[in-house]
Design a protein around this motif. Structure first.
Motif, PDB file in Angstrom:
ATOM      1  N   VAL A   1      99.082   4.717  66.097  1.00  8.80           N
ATOM      2  CA  VAL A   1      98.198   5.857  66.024  1.00  8.80           C
ATOM      3  C   VAL A   1      97.649   6.029  64.631  1.00  8.80           C
ATOM      4  CG1 VAL A   1      98.047   8.470  66.456  1.00  8.80           C
ATOM      5  CG2 VAL A   1      99.595   6.735  67.900  1.00  8.80           C
ATOM      6  N   SER A   2      96.432   6.720  64.592  1.00 10.43           N
ATOM      7  CA  SER A   2      95.780   7.017  63.317  1.00 10.43           C
ATOM      8  C   SER A   2      95.617   8.495  63.057  1.00 10.43           C
ATOM      9  CB  SER A   2      94.402   6.329  63.184  1.00 10.43           C
ATOM     10  OG  SER A   2      93.522   6.792  64.082  1.00 10.43           O
ATOM     11  N   GLY A   3      95.228   8.961  61.815  1.00 14.10           N
ATOM     12  CA  GLY A   3      94.949  10.351  61.708  1.00 14.10           C
ATOM     13  C   GLY A   3      95.882  11.198  60.898  1.00 14.10           C
ATOM     14  N   VAL A   4      95.675  12.513  61.087  1.00 14.05           N
ATOM     15  CA  VAL A   4      96.288  13.565  59.824  1.00 14.05           C
ATOM     16  C   VAL A   4      97.858  13.349  59.861  1.00 14.05           C
ATOM     17  CG1 VAL A   4      96.612  15.766  59.465  1.00 14.05           C
ATOM     18  CG2 VAL A   4      94.390  15.012  60.317  1.00 14.05           C
ATOM     19  N   VAL A   5      98.139  13.417  58.822  1.00 13.20           N
ATOM     20  CA  VAL A   5      99.599  13.416  58.307  1.00 13.20           C
ATOM     21  C   VAL A   5      99.878  14.298  57.300  1.00 13.20           C
ATOM     22  CG1 VAL A   5     101.929  12.140  57.978  1.00 13.20           C
ATOM     23  CG2 VAL A   5     100.108  11.122  59.370  1.00 13.20           C
ATOM     24  N   LEU A   6     100.839  15.390  57.535  1.00 15.81           N
ATOM     25  CA  LEU A   6     101.105  16.395  56.442  1.00 15.81           C
ATOM     26  C   LEU A   6     102.458  16.033  55.799  1.00 15.81           C
ATOM     27  CD1 LEU A   6     100.900  19.314  55.183  1.00 15.81           C
ATOM     28  CD2 LEU A   6     101.790  20.010  57.329  1.00 15.81           C
ATOM     29  N   PHE A   7     102.413  16.063  54.412  1.00 11.65           N
ATOM     30  CA  PHE A   7     103.564  16.054  53.435  1.00 11.65           C
ATOM     31  C   PHE A   7     103.858  17.039  52.534  1.00 11.65           C
ATOM     32  CE2 PHE A   7     102.176  11.678  54.307  1.00 11.65           C
ATOM     33  CZ  PHE A   7     103.343  10.939  54.617  1.00 11.65           C
ATOM     34  N   ALA A   8     105.011  17.411  52.379  1.00 14.23           N
ATOM     35  CA  ALA A   8     105.351  18.626  51.376  1.00 14.23           C
ATOM     36  C   ALA A   8     105.522  17.956  50.053  1.00 14.23           C
ATOM     37  CB  ALA A   8     106.530  19.350  51.804  1.00 14.23           C
ATOM     38  N   LYS A   9     105.170  18.424  49.007  1.00 16.10           N
ATOM     39  CA  LYS A   9     105.267  17.960  47.587  1.00 16.10           C
ATOM     40  C   LYS A   9     106.385  18.870  46.755  1.00 16.10           C
ATOM     41  CE  LYS A   9     101.680  17.318  45.095  1.00 16.10           C
ATOM     42  NZ  LYS A   9     100.194  17.653  44.572  1.00 16.10           N
ATOM     43  N   THR A  10     106.912  19.721  47.593  1.00 17.37           N
ATOM     44  CA  THR A  10     107.998  20.551  46.956  1.00 17.37           C
ATOM     45  C   THR A  10     109.160  20.824  47.908  1.00 17.37           C
ATOM     46  OG1 THR A  10     107.127  22.682  47.542  1.00 17.37           O
ATOM     47  CG2 THR A  10     106.590  21.757  45.330  1.00 17.37           C
ATOM     48  N   GLY A  11     110.118  21.308  47.572  1.00 14.37           N
ATOM     49  CA  GLY A  11     111.418  21.529  48.501  1.00 14.37           C
ATOM     50  C   GLY A  11     110.826  22.817  49.191  1.00 14.37           C
ATOM     51  N   LYS A  12     110.430  23.896  48.483  1.00 18.02           N
ATOM     52  CA  LYS A  12     110.096  24.898  48.998  1.00 18.02           C
ATOM     53  C   LYS A  12     109.087  24.876  50.169  1.00 18.02           C
ATOM     54  CE  LYS A  12     108.867  28.703  46.228  1.00 18.02           C
ATOM     55  NZ  LYS A  12     107.841  29.372  45.651  1.00 18.02           N
ATOM     56  N   ALA A  13     107.998  24.214  49.891  1.00 14.30           N
ATOM     57  CA  ALA A  13     107.246  23.970  51.103  1.00 14.30           C
ATOM     58  C   ALA A  13     107.678  23.431  52.161  1.00 14.30           C
ATOM     59  CB  ALA A  13     105.938  23.238  50.473  1.00 14.30           C
ATOM     60  N   LEU A  14     108.648  22.239  51.951  1.00 15.49           N
ATOM     61  CA  LEU A  14     109.074  21.383  52.859  1.00 15.49           C
ATOM     62  C   LEU A  14     109.887  22.471  54.054  1.00 15.49           C
ATOM     63  CD1 LEU A  14     109.588  18.883  54.555  1.00 15.49           C
ATOM     64  CD2 LEU A  14     111.666  18.397  52.977  1.00 15.49           C
ATOM     65  N   SER A  15     110.550  23.122  53.430  1.00 15.98           N
ATOM     66  CA  SER A  15     111.656  24.220  54.065  1.00 15.98           C
ATOM     67  C   SER A  15     110.919  25.071  55.145  1.00 15.98           C
ATOM     68  CB  SER A  15     112.729  24.738  53.600  1.00 15.98           C
ATOM     69  OG  SER A  15     111.924  25.749  52.532  1.00 15.98           O
ATOM     70  N   ARG A  16     109.743  25.691  54.444  1.00 18.58           N
ATOM     71  CA  ARG A  16     108.636  26.424  55.132  1.00 18.58           C
ATOM     72  C   ARG A  16     108.129  25.982  56.364  1.00 18.58           C
ATOM     73  NH1 ARG A  16     106.726  30.663  50.260  1.00 18.58           N
ATOM     74  NH2 ARG A  16     108.980  31.228  49.677  1.00 18.58           N
ATOM     75  N   LEU A  17     107.847  24.809  56.021  1.00 17.82           N
ATOM     76  CA  LEU A  17     106.773  23.930  56.766  1.00 17.82           C
ATOM     77  C   LEU A  17     107.674  23.422  58.144  1.00 17.82           C
ATOM     78  CD1 LEU A  17     104.551  21.960  54.440  1.00 17.82           C
ATOM     79  CD2 LEU A  17     103.666  23.415  56.082  1.00 17.82           C
ATOM     80  N   ASN A  18     108.872  23.016  57.767  1.00 17.47           N
ATOM     81  CA  ASN A  18     109.736  22.980  59.132  1.00 17.47           C
ATOM     82  C   ASN A  18     109.971  23.942  59.661  1.00 17.47           C
ATOM     83  OD1 ASN A  18     110.318  20.065  58.134  1.00 17.47           O
ATOM     84  ND2 ASN A  18     111.862  20.482  56.961  1.00 17.47           N
ATOM     85  N   LYS A  19     110.190  25.100  59.281  1.00 18.61           N
ATOM     86  CA  LYS A  19     110.524  26.335  60.010  1.00 18.61           C
ATOM     87  C   LYS A  19     109.172  26.697  60.630  1.00 18.61           C
ATOM     88  CE  LYS A  19     111.746  30.987  59.676  1.00 18.61           C
ATOM     89  NZ  LYS A  19     111.978  32.374  58.911  1.00 18.61           N
ATOM     90  N   MET A  20     107.954  26.386  60.213  1.00 17.56           N
ATOM     91  CA  MET A  20     106.573  26.651  60.819  1.00 17.56           C
ATOM     92  C   MET A  20     106.569  25.835  62.098  1.00 17.56           C
ATOM     93  SD  MET A  20     104.343  27.438  57.600  1.00 17.56           S
ATOM     94  CE  MET A  20     102.757  27.363  58.585  1.00 17.56           C
TER      95      MET A  20
END
Length: 230
Positions: A63-82
């Motif tokens: 599959v092609s297309g959008v993939v989101l990554f986090a550059k900080t631990g803070k962002a990763l934990s918040r995005l996982n919760k979202m």
């Protein structure tokens, strides 16, 4: 290791994945997208060690297309919760030969994953070890032989879109695993993570990112159609 960056700030990076790229490394040993993005960050910011990168979600290899990554631990934990709270909206495009009937619908199935076959099977009633899968779609364009579906995911299950569309008799173009009779020339399938939208976990601004489709004749036909009908 070329990376097509769609959006980047201090906390996030969003890229457009080519089909046949892995998001994360596996037993094949092939160079995965997360490694390519780490190398991109290391080079861009002249980092001495390895750049931090958190994988927020994955899309299937073909599959092609959008993939989101986090550059900080803070962002990763918040995005996982979202993600768990369904506060990240993902829109997909799929090309099918068999037009669904009706052409706007909500699909609810129960998926059973078979790890040995790396495949999920969709059922209309609850099964042992099944997981609820829900999506909605609309047919938004057509060529002489194919139809373009726009899909909103309401759950995130293994091979969910592929399995559910196959179940209603509209397998995705090129998807041999789920019943399409022929493969695509590039080995991918005609499923594209078109758009992602969410509230930034740190700045709280609205993020709405769209990924161009692959540079292939049929995809470009539908891409141009969408531009003309915006």
């Amino acid at each position: 290791m070329e990376v097509q960056v769609l959006y980047e700030d201090n906390h996030l990076i969003i890229v457009n994945k080519n089909n046949n790229d892995l998001v994360q490394g596996d037993k094949t040993g092939d160079i995965a997208l997360d490694r390519k993005v780490k190398e991109y960050l290391k080079k861009k910011y002249n980092k001495q060690g390895e750049a931090y990168l958190g994988v927020v979600h994955r899309i299937d290899r073909p599959v092609s297309g959008v993939v989101l990554f986090a550059k900080t631990g803070k962002a990763l934990s918040r995005l996982n919760k979202m993600l768990q709270e369904k506060k990240i909206t993902k829109t997909y495009w799929a090309i099918v030969k068999n037009k669904p009937n009706p052409d706007v619908d909500f699909l609810k199935h129960y998926l059973v994953r078979n790890p040995k076959k790396n495949k999920s099977f969709a059922y209309e009633t609850r099964q042992e070890n099944s997981r609820l899968a829900e999506l909605s779609f609309s047919c938004i364009a057509n060529s002489d032989n194919y139809y373009l579906l726009e899909i909103q995911l309401h759950t995130g299950r293994h091979h969910q879109i592929r399995s559910q569309l196959s179940k209603i008799g509209s397998p995705i173009k090129g998807d041999l695993k789920y019943g399409f009779p022929r493969s695509n020339k590039d080995g991918g399938i005609s499923l594209h993570a078109r758009k992602i939208e969410f509230i930034h976990p740190v700045s709280e601004k609205n993020i709405n990112v769209t990924a161009n489709t692959p540079e292939e004749k049929l995809w470009q036909f539908f891409e141009n159609f969408a531009r003309l009908n915006q």
